[in-house]
Write an enzyme that holds these catalytic residues in place. Structure first.
Site, PDB file in Angstrom:
ATOM      1  N   GLY B   9       0.842  -1.206   0.000  1.00 52.32           N
ATOM      2  CA  GLY B   9       0.000   0.000   0.000  1.00 52.32           C
ATOM      3  C   GLY B   9       0.868   1.244   0.000  1.00 52.32           C
ATOM      4  N   CYS B  10       0.438   2.234  -0.759  1.00 47.42           N
ATOM      5  CA  CYS B  10       1.231   3.462  -0.890  1.00 47.42           C
ATOM      6  C   CYS B  10       0.411   4.680  -0.498  1.00 47.42           C
ATOM      7  CB  CYS B  10       1.712   3.611  -2.321  1.00 47.42           C
ATOM      8  SG  CYS B  10       0.310   3.793  -3.451  1.00 47.42           S
ATOM      9  N   GLY B  11      -0.710   4.440   0.181  1.00 45.32           N
ATOM     10  CA  GLY B  11      -1.608   5.548   0.536  1.00 45.32           C
ATOM     11  C   GLY B  11      -1.039   6.393   1.662  1.00 45.32           C
ATOM     12  N   LYS B 124      -7.799  -0.226   8.400  1.00 43.08           N
ATOM     13  CA  LYS B 124      -8.953  -0.107   9.278  1.00 43.08           C
ATOM     14  C   LYS B 124     -10.224  -0.326   8.462  1.00 43.08           C
ATOM     15  CE  LYS B 124      -6.847   2.836  12.761  1.00 43.08           C
ATOM     16  NZ  LYS B 124      -6.769   4.160  13.421  1.00 43.08           N
ATOM     17  N   LYS B 209     -15.116   3.218  15.074  1.00 40.51           N
ATOM     18  CA  LYS B 209     -14.967   4.635  15.458  1.00 40.51           C
ATOM     19  C   LYS B 209     -15.205   5.564  14.278  1.00 40.51           C
ATOM     20  CE  LYS B 209     -10.830   5.223  13.486  1.00 40.51           C
ATOM     21  NZ  LYS B 209     -10.127   6.284  12.781  1.00 40.51           N
ATOM     22  N   LYS B 309     -10.496   6.797   0.481  1.00 41.84           N
ATOM     23  CA  LYS B 309     -11.779   6.219   0.869  1.00 41.84           C
ATOM     24  C   LYS B 309     -12.260   6.771   2.213  1.00 41.84           C
ATOM     25  CE  LYS B 309     -12.246   3.680  -2.659  1.00 41.84           C
ATOM     26  NZ  LYS B 309     -13.338   3.939  -3.592  1.00 41.84           N
TER      27      LYS B 309
END
Lengths: 357, 357
Positions: B9-11, B124, B209, B309
């Protein structure tokens, strides 16, 4: 016979609650006036010095503690305990430092039936008993007057309630009939009241959260100072909040308060800590300390609050001494840090030690 | 033999953690490079469209997900799962919607020893299993790859960590040796890591949450709209925070997650909820909804987030359906309110219903 209500205290929170109760009061049950014991003081109003009690009774304003809000006409300020006659419900909202004044109420002379009197405490803070141990205001009042004392505690910044913002609170009550009467008195469309059986833990949270509120104010104050190199952010605040909550619960357990793990999820627990980490006097005092330094810091800080007390400053001293006495102070990093900032160094240097270790 | 690290992942969060690990990496243990699986995309940089992987590898920037932050030179972007060869530690940080892409990793062809591979999830959200039940990302990855999956979850707004602000987090680990290695990798002077034995409850909080964060954003957004007459304040926010925390814990218990009452006091619990009520994408999305209304609201809202997102929007749908299936949705007022705002009415009208009842 009406259930006559008296509020003991005319400060920010007492004045707010008096208004809350007086607006929409059921006169058939409670009569048409609410007494408010007022510590007399001269206040400047429209360029004249006047007595606070007169301003409340004749101008229906409380410029000292609740500026900009109209005081309900049902509220009558009295300046002497002998005027608190034939009351059935006593709402105590004094700074905890002044609670011992209540011993001057002469029940017999005032025509108060002690067996039927309902007392509810709204003060926050800790009081020291004869042996030097910290106890809660309601425990203290209960010993002083020889009656059961209920308590109302929650995430309630006074000015926001006075302004009609949505909020909730918690009442710890003794008898079922009290529950019903308090629901009537305090519950409003904007103010949800929950009930649990009385437990001093409810008040312990309200006292201890002020210490964490000071810590949060310091941290947040440091975020906006360019001369300070420490980087703090929402994550840092969340860390302080969590650590603070854990320290509060650990202290309550050390003090043998029970039901800590259940009551912490009520308004008196996580919610009151939450709001105290965003706003309120203690939080502001924490922010201000980042501007000051030196030995006279406590006086300088309190001078910013128009005579209102910063409860956390005394509470942290009590708690620090208590934990030190138990040889446990090093386990409570936040309490120790706040104590050192205000009572030892007089500057924010201990924050670096806390964050960098 | 080095323990080669790959981040999937590169987010925003993946890129932040990659930098955190790469800065001060112990090369004698982990080698001199960290692989970062990057979903290839064209990004405008200095007025030219270029491949994101090229920008990371040659310009050492990630303008799409981590603008303004230098990417550590030890980070090497790869765009194909076949390039993730001989890795020992896999850090998964994909939006949960894309986790199923992991099934394309061919362990044998990539020379990865599955028995020695350590996998830790940072994503998450909630994923639905074959029977439609919500499960956590680490449970999902664990089933997909047939390995134990640890998890890192805490009050960690990515940009603030990238900027070097103080924060803490929690790792749920499986074996003692993992604990040591993760402490080495993730623990920094500004980033305190705590450890507990792995438990999916840790991740459940991080998913839920976001729903409360949306609620808080809505409430806070409404505070600043003059056309809206509802008065909200710090007290109101504290009420939402507390109610949200209670709903999260009740949902976790309904789902039979264990240790809820202990883990809620870790960074993954109250702290992550705290920070999510002050900042972050879901909170911002909640604020934005007060400006919009209509049937196309979800697309309009997501267009504000540069391809990132809004996890809470999907999570609230899963949770709502789950609670409705159990005939319990009416006990979860906040979940219901958030669901109705985003997925039914497309405006803030349900907030009034919630507050006024």
């Amino acid at each position: 016979m009406h259930k006559r209500v008296a509020i003991i205290g005319c400060g920010n929170w007492g004045a707010t609650v008096a208004n809350l109760i007086a607006n929409g009061l059921d006169e058939s049950v409670f009569g048409d006036e609410i007494l408010m014991y007022t510590h007399e003081t001269m206040v400047e109003y429209k360029n004249k010095k006047r007595k606070l009690s007169e301003l409340i009774n004749h101008e229906h304003v409380n410029p000292k503690y609740l500026p900009g809000i109209e005081v309900n006409k049902r509220i009558r300020a009295v300046v002497d305990f002998t005027d608190l006659t034939h009351i059935s419900i006593m709402i105590v909202c004094l700074p905890h430092q002044y609670l011992n004044a209540l011993k001057n109420i002469d029940f017999i002379r005032n025509g108060i039936n002690k067996d039927e009197l309902m007392v509810i405490n709204l003060s926050k803070g800790l009081v020291t008993d004869e042996s030097g141990l910290p106890i809660t205001p309601s425990e203290y009042i209960s010993r002083l007057l020889g009656v059961n004392v209920s308590t109302l505690q929650g995430a309630n910044i006074a000015n926001e309630i006075a302004d009609g913002c949505y909020a909730e609170t918690l009442i710890g009550y003794h008898k079922e009939e009290e529950r019903e009467i308090y629901a009537w008195l305090f519950g409003k469309r904007h103010f949800r009241v929950s009930f649990v059986k009385y437990n001093p833990t409810i008040e312990m949270f309200g006292a201890l959260k002020n210490v964490i509120s000071l810590a949060m104010g310091i941290i947040d104050g440091m975020a906006y100072k360019s001369k300070i190199k420490i980087k703090v952010s929402s994550n840092t605040k969340a860390m302080i909040f969590r650590k603070g909550l854990v320290e509060i619960m650990e202290i309550a357990k050390l003090m043998k308060y029970d039901n800590v793990k259940r009551l912490v999820f009520e308004s008196c627990g996580v919610a009151d800590l939450f709001v105290s980490c965003l706003a309120g006097r203690n939080y502001k005092c924490g922010q201000l300390v980042t501007d000051y330094s030196g030995s006279n810091i406590l006086n300088e800080l309190e001078s910013n609050f128009n005579g209102q007390k910063i409860q956390g400053l005394g509470t942290v001293e009590h708690i620090h001494d208590y934990l030190k006495h138990l040889n446990k102070i090093n386990e409570f990093e936040l309490v120790k840090m706040v104590y050192e900032v205000f009572h030892v160094t007089g500057n924010v240097e201990p924050v670096y030690k806390y964050l960098e270790k």
